[in-house]
Design an enzyme around this catalytic site. Structure first.
Site, PDB file in Angstrom:
ATOM      1  N   HIS A 188       0.853  -1.190   0.000  1.00 11.84           N
ATOM      2  CA  HIS A 188       0.000   0.000   0.000  1.00 11.84           C
ATOM      3  C   HIS A 188       0.889   1.240   0.000  1.00 11.84           C
ATOM      4  CE1 HIS A 188      -3.118   2.853   1.144  1.00 11.84           C
ATOM      5  NE2 HIS A 188      -3.970   1.924   0.725  1.00 11.84           N
ATOM      6  N   ASP A 204      -8.035  -5.054  -0.402  1.00 10.62           N
ATOM      7  CA  ASP A 204      -8.487  -5.892  -1.521  1.00 10.62           C
ATOM      8  C   ASP A 204      -8.174  -7.367  -1.339  1.00 10.62           C
ATOM      9  OD1 ASP A 204      -7.551  -3.109  -3.422  1.00 10.62           O
ATOM     10  OD2 ASP A 204      -9.602  -3.848  -3.194  1.00 10.62           O
TER      11      ASP A 204
HETATM   12  C1  SDX Z   1      -6.028   0.250  -3.084  1.00 13.01           C
HETATM   13  O1  SDX Z   1      -4.191   4.690  -2.010  1.00 13.01           O
HETATM   14  C2  SDX Z   1      -5.192   4.092  -1.465  1.00 13.01           C
HETATM   15  O2  SDX Z   1      -5.642   4.456  -0.402  1.00 13.01           O
HETATM   16  C3  SDX Z   1      -5.759   2.931  -2.246  1.00 13.01           C
HETATM   17  C4  SDX Z   1      -6.823   2.091  -1.544  1.00 13.01           C
HETATM   18  C5  SDX Z   1      -8.085   2.853  -1.304  1.00 13.01           C
HETATM   19  O3  SDX Z   1      -8.820   2.501  -0.387  1.00 13.01           O
HETATM   20  O4  SDX Z   1      -8.389   3.764  -2.124  1.00 13.01           O
HETATM   21  O5  SDX Z   1      -6.320   1.627  -0.311  1.00 13.01           O
HETATM   22  C6  SDX Z   1      -7.199   0.876  -2.394  1.00 13.01           C
HETATM   23  O6  SDX Z   1      -5.747   0.612  -4.199  1.00 13.01           O
HETATM   24  C7  SDX Z   1      -5.225  -0.780  -2.355  1.00 13.01           C
HETATM   25  C8  SDX Z   1      -3.998  -1.274  -3.192  1.00 13.01           C
HETATM   26  C9  SDX Z   1      -4.499  -2.367  -4.148  1.00 13.01           C
HETATM   27  N1  SDX Z   1      -3.420  -2.741  -5.090  1.00 13.01           N
HETATM   28  C10 SDX Z   1      -2.812  -3.938  -5.018  1.00 13.01           C
HETATM   29  O7  SDX Z   1      -3.025  -4.779  -4.149  1.00 13.01           O
HETATM   30  C11 SDX Z   1      -1.817  -4.195  -6.152  1.00 13.01           C
HETATM   31  C12 SDX Z   1      -0.519  -4.784  -5.598  1.00 13.01           C
HETATM   32  N2  SDX Z   1       0.175  -3.738  -4.794  1.00 13.01           N
HETATM   33  C13 SDX Z   1       0.999  -2.853  -5.479  1.00 13.01           C
HETATM   34  O8  SDX Z   1       1.162  -2.848  -6.813  1.00 13.01           O
HETATM   35  C14 SDX Z   1       1.629  -1.721  -4.660  1.00 13.01           C
HETATM   36  O9  SDX Z   1       1.887  -2.200  -3.401  1.00 13.01           O
HETATM   37  C15 SDX Z   1       0.820  -0.453  -4.605  1.00 13.01           C
HETATM   38  C16 SDX Z   1       0.481   0.024  -5.976  1.00 13.01           C
HETATM   39  C17 SDX Z   1      -0.423  -0.680  -3.824  1.00 13.01           C
HETATM   40  C18 SDX Z   1       1.666   0.599  -3.896  1.00 13.01           C
HETATM   41  O10 SDX Z   1       2.735   0.854  -4.696  1.00 13.01           O
HETATM   42  P1  SDX Z   1       3.815   1.984  -4.303  1.00 13.01           P
HETATM   43  O11 SDX Z   1       3.457   2.674  -3.046  1.00 13.01           O
HETATM   44  O12 SDX Z   1       4.055   2.824  -5.507  1.00 13.01           O
HETATM   45  O13 SDX Z   1       5.043   1.120  -3.926  1.00 13.01           O
HETATM   46  P2  SDX Z   1       6.140   0.654  -4.950  1.00 13.01           P
HETATM   47  O14 SDX Z   1       5.475   0.167  -6.205  1.00 13.01           O
HETATM   48  O15 SDX Z   1       7.145   1.738  -5.054  1.00 13.01           O
HETATM   49  O16 SDX Z   1       6.742  -0.630  -4.189  1.00 13.01           O
HETATM   50  C19 SDX Z   1       7.806  -0.504  -3.234  1.00 13.01           C
HETATM   51  C20 SDX Z   1       8.573  -1.832  -3.331  1.00 13.01           C
HETATM   52  C21 SDX Z   1       9.031  -2.157  -4.750  1.00 13.01           C
HETATM   53  O17 SDX Z   1      10.144  -3.014  -4.662  1.00 13.01           O
HETATM   54  P3  SDX Z   1      11.670  -2.327  -4.729  1.00 13.01           P
HETATM   55  O18 SDX Z   1      11.695  -1.538  -6.021  1.00 13.01           O
HETATM   56  O19 SDX Z   1      11.767  -1.450  -3.475  1.00 13.01           O
HETATM   57  O20 SDX Z   1      12.583  -3.519  -4.717  1.00 13.01           O
HETATM   58  O21 SDX Z   1       7.693  -2.911  -2.958  1.00 13.01           O
HETATM   59  C22 SDX Z   1       7.502  -3.783  -4.066  1.00 13.01           C
HETATM   60  C23 SDX Z   1       7.904  -3.002  -5.299  1.00 13.01           C
HETATM   61  O22 SDX Z   1       8.315  -3.869  -6.337  1.00 13.01           O
HETATM   62  N3  SDX Z   1       6.105  -4.149  -4.070  1.00 13.01           N
HETATM   63  C24 SDX Z   1       5.636  -5.368  -4.332  1.00 13.01           C
HETATM   64  C25 SDX Z   1       4.258  -5.285  -4.151  1.00 13.01           C
HETATM   65  N4  SDX Z   1       3.921  -4.024  -3.820  1.00 13.01           N
HETATM   66  C26 SDX Z   1       5.067  -3.322  -3.771  1.00 13.01           C
HETATM   67  N5  SDX Z   1       6.262  -6.506  -4.683  1.00 13.01           N
HETATM   68  C27 SDX Z   1       5.466  -7.600  -4.867  1.00 13.01           C
HETATM   69  N6  SDX Z   1       4.125  -7.600  -4.700  1.00 13.01           N
HETATM   70  C28 SDX Z   1       3.484  -6.459  -4.349  1.00 13.01           C
HETATM   71  N7  SDX Z   1       2.168  -6.437  -4.210  1.00 13.01           N
END
Ligand code: SDX
Length: 428
Positions: free
Chosen positions: A307, A364
């Protein structure tokens, strides 16, 4: 703490006010930055460090896993309130009295009819169309049938636009699902509660009396409350910026629905179920999917995990996880998908990749398991998220309009070609 921040550029120092919120959050007010520094701006892709507005609606603390709507904790609201009460509190700022709540529901019911011509738009979509695209289109189309809802310059006009949308969106949600399932489009029954009416419209069989199931009513009421607002997330920011151009409420919400559709945002609840199904088909091999999620060469992410703000447990996920056990148990459903989800969660919570990055289950991760147990098709899960988020979107849009906020127009840092002479076609 000093009440200003100092920035030094080319040996010149600039002071900017520090502003503090009611929860002691601190922000640097950079409204004067560009003018006092001769054009210097900031850059912050994804707005990870940038506040777009001041808001009095929702507070969340990602480190502590706190979420409050208008100061009320999500735990108390999920336990003690119903969705319409929460909607009223989000939009108008206070929990309603019984009289206020009854009038609110009466006003919503008085607008719960849709122009028959809207069915022609619905029926023009292929039945295979993704319900989020259908819902976004139908929501935007509401403007054509309610043109007076664009001008909200009077309190009455704003209130009417709000109750119209709260009355009509559940019908559009139900009709979108029924169209997808090849079922006739049913109206509900205005003598029913908001959730009961929605369930009847969604699940009424054309040849049977619909019998309400209190388990489904309570589960859906709680799920919609948990999704109702979440401060400046992607889709809410979309609603605010579209609304800031004074496009109407319906157009702004339609844009929010489109933003929520993405698998990184609300679309994740559908993606979680598809992921869990794939793991089940793969013999329940969670380790393979954990490895894929950690492999930088693999675009696969563990859907429902991580998140932007929560670097601790998403408090909504905690509540939904308990509810999933209760609802499936009450319905007598033994869904192996739930066990796979719990196994995946346990593995991730003990895996350094996830622990180091503070990746926890989000809203989710478990919600789709309940929706599936309720008989809602997987590609309708994000539509249910949109319906839950509707009061939050409305509240944020209303706050932006009442505060008369300027049109949203971010700056950029240009990194393209500097000026160069035109080259005729023959010379290219
Ligand atoms: C919602 O914003 C809100 O409030 C949203 C929400 C709402 O109520 O409106 O809460 C609803 O959208 C919840 C999120 C649902 N999405 C998912 O479940 C999709 C999977 N999660 C992600 O793609 C990710 O975690 C995000 C998009 C939710 C957040 O992404 P960020 O904050 O931009 O973080 P990032 O992509 O920069 O990740 C940081 C690190 C990275 O690795 P490094 O580059 O540091 O090595 O964490 C890793 C990412 O690759 N990472 C994941 C991951 N999420 C982040 N690796 C594997 N699986 C994951 N799910």
């Amino acid at each position: 703490m000093a009440n200003t921040a100092t920035l030094e550029i080319d040996g010149q120092r600039h002071e900017f006010p520090l502003v503090k919120g009611t929860e002691n959050e601190v922000a640097i007010d950079i409204k004067s930055l560009r003018s006092v520094t001769n054009g210097v701006t900031t850059i912050d892709p994804g707005y990870k460090n940038t506040g777009a507005c001041e808001s009095a609606i929702t507070f969340l603390d990602g480190e502590k896993g706190i979420l409050r709507y208008r100061g009320y904790s999500i735990e108390e609201l999920a336990e003690k309130a119903d969705f319409l009460e929460v909607a009223y509190a989000l939009i108008f700022g206070e929990l309603p009295t019984k009289e206020e709540l009854d009038k609110f529901h009466t006003d919503i019911k008085s607008k719960s009819v849709i122009d028959e011509d809207l069915k022609k738009i619905l029926e023009s979509f292929p039945r295979s169309a993704h319900p989020m695209g259908v819902l976004s289109s139908l929501t935007s189309a509401l403007t054509a049938f309610n043109p007076s809802s664009v001008d909200v310059s009077s309190p009455e006009a704003m209130y009417n636009a709000i109750v119209k949308l709260l009355g009509k969106l559940p019908i559009l949600v139900a009709w979108t699902m029924r169209r997808h399932m090849g079922l006739p489009l049913e109206y509900g029954d205005s003598s029913l509660g908001y959730i009961e009416n929605l369930l009847k419209m969604m699940f009424q069989k054309p040849n049977e009396e619909y019998v309400q199931n209190p388990i489904l009513v309570n589960a859906l009421d709680k799920l919609l409350i948990l999704h109702a607002d979440h401060e400046q997330n992607c889709s809410t920011s979309t609603v605010r910026i579209v609304g800031s151009s004074h496009a109407g409420l319906f157009a702004s919400i339609s844009a929010g629905i489109s933003a929520l559709w993405g698998p990184l945002h609300g679309g994740a609840n559908q993606a979680v179920l598809e992921m869990l199904e794939a793991i089940k088909e793969d013999g329940g091999d969670t380790k393979k999917y954990m490895a894929k999620a950690k492999d930088k060469a693999d675009p696969f992410r563990l859907m429902g995990f991580g998140h932007r703000v929560y670097k601790n447990f998403d408090p909504r996920a905690k509540i939904i996880k308990v509810a999933a056990d209760e609802v499936l148990g009450d319905l007598g459903i033994d869904d192996p998908i739930l066990d796979i989800a719990k196994g995946l969660e346990q593995e991730a919570l003990n895996d350094s990749y996830f622990v180091d990055r503070k990746l926890y289950p989000n809203v989710d991760f478990y919600s789709g398991i309940i929706y599936r147990g309720m008989g809602i098709p997987t590609n309708m899960f994000t539509v249910m998220f949109a319906l839950g988020r509707l009061p939050g979107w409305i509240a944020q849009w209303r706050e932006m309009r009442l505060r008369k906020e300027p049109i949203g127009r971010p700056r950029q840092l240009y990194v393209g070609e500097t000026q160069r002479p035109f080259k005729d076609l023959v010379n290219r």
